[in-house]
Design an enzyme around this catalytic site. Structure first.
Site, PDB file in Angstrom:
ATOM      1  CG  ASP A   1      69.690  32.309  29.225  1.00  0.00           C
ATOM      2  OD1 ASP A   1      70.651  33.093  29.152  1.00  0.00           O
ATOM      3  OD2 ASP A   1      68.708  32.502  29.970  1.00  0.00           O
TER       4      ASP A   1
ATOM      5  CG  HIS B   1      68.242  36.819  27.364  1.00  0.00           C
ATOM      6  ND1 HIS B   1      69.418  36.960  26.666  1.00  0.00           N
ATOM      7  CD2 HIS B   1      68.564  36.151  28.505  1.00  0.00           C
ATOM      8  CE1 HIS B   1      70.410  36.431  27.360  1.00  0.00           C
ATOM      9  NE2 HIS B   1      69.920  35.930  28.480  1.00  0.00           N
TER      10      HIS B   1
ATOM     11  CG  HIS C   1      75.261  34.865  29.505  1.00  0.00           C
ATOM     12  ND1 HIS C   1      74.801  35.076  28.238  1.00  0.00           N
ATOM     13  CD2 HIS C   1      74.172  34.815  30.296  1.00  0.00           C
ATOM     14  CE1 HIS C   1      73.481  35.157  28.251  1.00  0.00           C
ATOM     15  NE2 HIS C   1      73.084  34.993  29.495  1.00  0.00           N
TER      16      HIS C   1
ATOM     17  CG  ASP D   1      71.365  37.378  31.342  1.00  0.00           C
ATOM     18  OD1 ASP D   1      71.125  38.049  32.358  1.00  0.00           O
ATOM     19  OD2 ASP D   1      71.136  36.163  31.274  1.00  0.00           O
TER      20      ASP D   1
END
Length: 991
Positions: free
Chosen positions: A53, A51, A418, A175
């Site tokens: 970001d 994951h 996000h 997420d």
């Protein structure tokens, strides 16, 4: 090298035109590459993933290169390097990747040989892209236009580089801090077969896990039927591995030591622990398939360590089947897991509401981010406005500079992340997001100028078109390029397909005459700029006044207004403007009447057309005290960037006294209400307007008392709303909310205020039988109705404690050495419920697709200007229906365009405009040429609609999610039919 040229080169290197030749690949990717397990076993789908970001604690650049590892050790380029090598070592291994913003950058740095190797891995289903957006977008505070755009940007790259095998088949939103029904609907129309995510409310999770309802069929739209349904699954542990099975280089879990001669040989206990974890997880799921995510934030920088242990785990766990074990474990992907569930041939429960708000602990509710960083939220929305206008100007001028728009497209794609527009990043990362948007707008301005060189020039005229300037600080009455000039022009582009009336406000230092596009002198009000605006830190303009005048801008076109300083006028000349101070006053036009008392209280609003009056018991600015704790236990949870937790449920007034100044002019009547040195409102009604505009200025929020404060604007009326209110989802469909209630489970209230907050990307309303009060916002905000007849919207926050979710900073923004000042607007609409949609739908569209003004210094008289330059123009030669909106108009090449049109009313909202509508798409192209070929695409623009084949799911009420078939041939007519809330996407090729 100019940034526009640089971005054009690197973008053109990897993005082809919309009708480019797809990559040919063997048909062994996607579902054809899936291991469906064994019918008599518990099949465990191991999904290796990272994951990544797109900015959070570090900037995008820092994350990619591995800089500032003192903040967080993360280097995406090395993750991708390592994963590709590990996949090549074992054909059984699988990996999924999500964030195209990172992958695109890595791809540019690879040799052609490596690119071909990666294509082979994709074609074999060993490397799979899921979601495929430029980032993993937030779902609460994002606008649907920008969600579609950022997915389209990633989908275009994947299609052009990998063909059909690169097309994602599902959404992967593991997420984000809550999940929107509207996003599910958008994903369904992108052709996705499913959606997986990890964050839901802890009460919801417990109930679903207990009743084996962790997977469902989500009905994404109340308007679009089965085509909006999407199979949806909740992942346990958010997206991390089972306890003790993290094999990343930064994890401390025991590796699998499989040499029997070692004294710490641990295969038996590791195998047993894994089988126990598999059985524990299976108790919450309805089939003999479960998915285990093996990875987490920025993991797999040393992929060999992960895969070497997973290879062993798979081998030794499966070896126990001869001893009676029912656990069957294998490398898989979310797509294959989804396909396995589809093949189980069972029925599924359904869901019709959304997943907001989300509680992570009883006192930690993810509602603070609905408002966090309100200035960035507005800047993102403003940047989208510029992006859409620039695309239109590029297309209608036919200058084919699409690649030069890429910097803004990419910056917007990153901003949807996000931890970007959500406001949950570190301050230096928020600054980086804003800088990227600013640089993108600079590149867009280059395109705007090139477009106007063609659109403004009359035939047979060779004089250069004056340079156009964007005044991005017009919201605080600052436009330095025109300050003190003897003459200037203002050209306003209307990006909507209906002509619009608009009030223009131009900050000036002296009086001007204004010439319309047809040569008439326009009447304008010359009013003082309010002191709170002039006192905003960073405001450097010397302008003391504003010119206000009304305009009517043609559909998909522009008007130019010429300003010339008055030679014989002084500021001191007699004015017709009337001003009262600290007196009761009435503002009114032919449609509205607002009554204020001498203490600055708004007492009532009257809709004079409908003869309805709405009394206000209170209207103004209040603040909640932020809870300040050490986060050691739920009861000590602090309010911060993610969480909103007030100390008490009762907000305090910003001030117990107010000053009111009412101003009456021809174009505007307004009441300036000053609470104190850091909070004020200016309430305006314009001539002919049916809405009330409320501009609020908040900040610097004082913290010298050691108290964090969360500022709201509250509207208290006598509407008997019965605990019910309505909020929009991502700017589109509206959902009914009830105080202290959740449709999907029996809700226990721990936080009475925060638990009732919802994201308000566009509008909120309350109503009774006769009256509906709708409030529209200029950015996403958190809001609620905490009492019957009341609406509150949080507009700014300044907290002093971190809320322990990782960002490591309080929500304490500063600028110019002080707390941040934020300026924004609300728009109030009072109508009977049956007529409200007609207005609020239209207003909402014009708020996110506003007219864009550019200024220029022509250095010629008006007489000469009117001879040389075109002063009005429209792309449309025929009108289009009121309930149709042009969402996207993007030129791919000289003859190829990507167009999205939408019906922006819901079913049963309006007696006239909630019906299906037909129109001829050719109308949009009459200035450009005749349509030769029209292909309808999926919403993401990466697949002809007639080639889309979605998996079919059956509900426990025997409903089918079957997608209606489409004509396999190219469309033979340019006439388009739209049903309520329907978006259609087309590739248009001109003759």
């Amino acid at each position: 090298m100019h940034p526009v040229i640089y971005y054009t080169i690197i973008f053109a290197a990897v993005i082809s035109t919309c009708h480019g030749t797809p990559i040919n690949s063997p048909n062994n990717c996607g579902y054809d590459a899936c291991n469906l397990g064994q019918p008599d076993k518990l099949n465990v789908h191991i999904v290796p993933h990272t994951h990544d970001d797109v900015g959070w604690l570090k900037t995008v650049d820092q994350y990619y290169y591995g800089a500032r590892n003192d903040i967080q050790h993360a280097a995406v380029q090395f993750i991708l390097d390592s994963v590709i090598q590990a996949l090549l070592e074992n054909p059984d291994r699988r990996f999924i990747y999500v964030e195209i913003a990172f992958f695109w950058r890595w791809w540019l740095q690879q040799t052609e040989e490596m690119q071909n190797t990666v294509r082979q891995l994709v074609n074999q289903g060993r490397l799979e892209f899921v979601s495929g957006g430029w980032s993993m977008n937030d779902e609460g505070v994002t606008h649907y236009n920008s969600i579609i755009d950022q997915h389209g940007l990633g989908a275009e790259f994947l299609r052009d580089q990998f063909g059909e095998c690169g097309r994602p088949k599902l959404g992967w939103q593991i997420d984000p801090f809550g999940h929107s029904r509207q996003v599910a609907s958008l994903f369904a129309h992108m052709g996705f077969d499913g959606l997986f995510f990890g964050r839901v409310d802890l009460q919801d999770y417990a109930e679903r896990n207990k009743t084996k309802q962790m997977e469902m069929l989500w009905k994404g739209s109340s308007n679009l039927g089965e085509e909006s349904w999407l199979f949806t699954g909740i992942i346990p542990r958010t997206y991390t591995p089972p306890e003790s099975f993290c094999f990343d280089v930064f994890c401390d879990d025991e590796p699998i030591k499989d040499d029997p001669q070692l004294h710490d040989y641990n295969v038996p206990e590791r195998v047993q622990a894994f089988m126990n974890a598999a059985h524990d997880q299976a108790t919450g799921y309805a089939t003999n398939h479960i998915m285990m995510t093996m990875g987490s934030d920025f993991q797999y920088e040393n992929a060999n360590q992960w895969y070497k242990n997973l290879d062993k785990l798979i081998r030794y766990v499966n070896a126990q089947q001869v001893n009676g074990s029912d656990v069957n474990i294998f490398y898989s992907t979310p797509t294959c897991y989804l396909y396995a569930l589809n093949k189980v041939n069972r029925t599924w429960t359904t869901k019709t509401d959304d997943f907001f708000p989300v509680s992570l602990n009883p006192h930690g509710i993810l509602t603070g981010y609905f408002t966090s960083r309100p200035a960035l939220k507005r800047y993102e929305r403003y940047s989208n406005n510029i992006l859409q206008v620039t695309r239109q100007l590029n297309a209608f001028s036919n200058i084919t500079l699409r690649n030069a728009i890429f910097p803004l497209s990419e910056a917007m794609g990153i901003a949807q992340h996000h931890d970007a527009v959500s406001g949950t990043e570190k301050q230096h990362v928020a600054n980086d997001y804003a800088q990227r948007l600013s640089q993108g707008i600079d590149s867009a301005l280059y395109v705007i100028n090139e477009a106007y060189k063609k659109l403004l020039s009359k035939e047979n005229q060779s004089l250069p078109v004056p340079t156009q300037y964007l005044c991005q600080f017009s919201n605080i009455s600052e436009c330095l390029p025109i300050e003190g000039q003897d003459s200037f022009t203002l050209t306003i582009w209307n990006p909507t397909i209906q002509s619009i009336e608009n009030i223009i406000r131009v900050p000036v230092t002296k009086k001007y005459t204004i010439q319309s596009p047809t040569g008439e002198t326009i009447a304008a009000d010359f009013v003082s700029i309010s002191l709170p605006i002039k006192n905003i830190p960073g405001q450097t303009s010397s302008a003391q006044y504003e010119l206000l005048f009304g305009t009517q801008i043609p559909a998909l076109g522009f008007n130019t207004y010429y300003f010339e300083a008055k030679a014989d006028a002084t500021i001191e000349e007699k004015s017709t403007i009337r001003v009262t101070q600290n007196e009761a006053c009435v503002l009114q036009n032919e449609h509205l009447r607002l009554e204020f008392d001498d203490r600055g209280n708004l007492n009532s609003i009257t809709n004079r057309d409908k003869n309805i009056t709405l009394p206000f018991s209170a209207q103004g600015l209040y603040w909640y005290t932020s809870f300040q704790g050490n986060n050691s236990l739920p009861e000590f949870q602090s309010s911060g960037a993610y969480f909103f937790r007030p100390l008490t449920p009762n907000p305090l007034p910003v001030s117990n006294s107010r000053n009111i100044t009412c101003t009456y002019a021809d174009q505007v009547q307004k009441a300036l209400i000053i609470y104190n040195e850091w909070a004020c409102q200016e309430i305006r009604i314009y001539d002919g307007a049916r809405i009330t505009e409320i501009e609020w200025i908040v900040g610097p929020i004082p913290i010298e008392d050691g108290i964090g404060k969360e500022i709201i604007v509250r509207y208290d009326t006598d509407i008997q709303s019965d605990g019910t209110f309505y909020t929009d989802a991502n700017g589109r469909e509206v959902l009914e909310r009830k105080r202290d209630y959740r449709p999907s489970w029996n809700y226990t209230v721990y936080e009475s205020v925060s638990g009732n907050y919802y994201p308000i990307p566009s509008r909120i309303w309350i109503k009774d039988n006769q009256r509906q009060l709708t409030i529209l916002t200029d950015r996403s905000e958190g809001g609620s109705s905490m009492h019957d007849g009341s609406i509150e919207l949080m507009v700014h926050r300044r907290t002093l404690y971190d809320d322990s979710l990782g960002v490591g900073e309080p929500m304490n923004e500063t600028a110019y050495g002080k707390g941040l000042v934020v300026c924004g607007k609300h728009f109030l609409l009072l109508e009977p419920p049956e007529s409200s949609a007609f207005y609020h739908r239209n207003i909402a569209q014009h708020l996110f697709m506003s007219p864009m003004g550019t200024y220029a210094l022509p250095n010629v008289s008006y007489a000469n200007y009117s001879k040389i330059y075109r002063q009005t123009w429209s792309a449309l030669t025929e009108s289009l229906p009121y309930n149709v909106h042009l969402l996207t108009f993007d030129q791919s090449s000289s003859k190829v365009f990507l167009v999205r049109v939408e019906h922006y009313f819901e079913l049963n909202e309006d007696e006239t405009f909630s019906n299906a509508v037909q129109f001829d798409l050719q109308i949009l192209f009459n200035r450009l040429g005749r349509i030769a070929e029209l292909v309808e695409l999926t919403l993401g623009g990466n697949l002809p609609l007639n080639e889309m084949k979605r998996l079919v799911w059956i509900t426990n009420h025997n409903e089918s999610s079957h997608w209606k078939s489409t004509d396999p041939n190219f469309l033979t007519s340019t006439v388009v039919t739209l049903s309520p809330m329907e978006i259609k996407t087309f590739q248009v090729t001109l003759q």
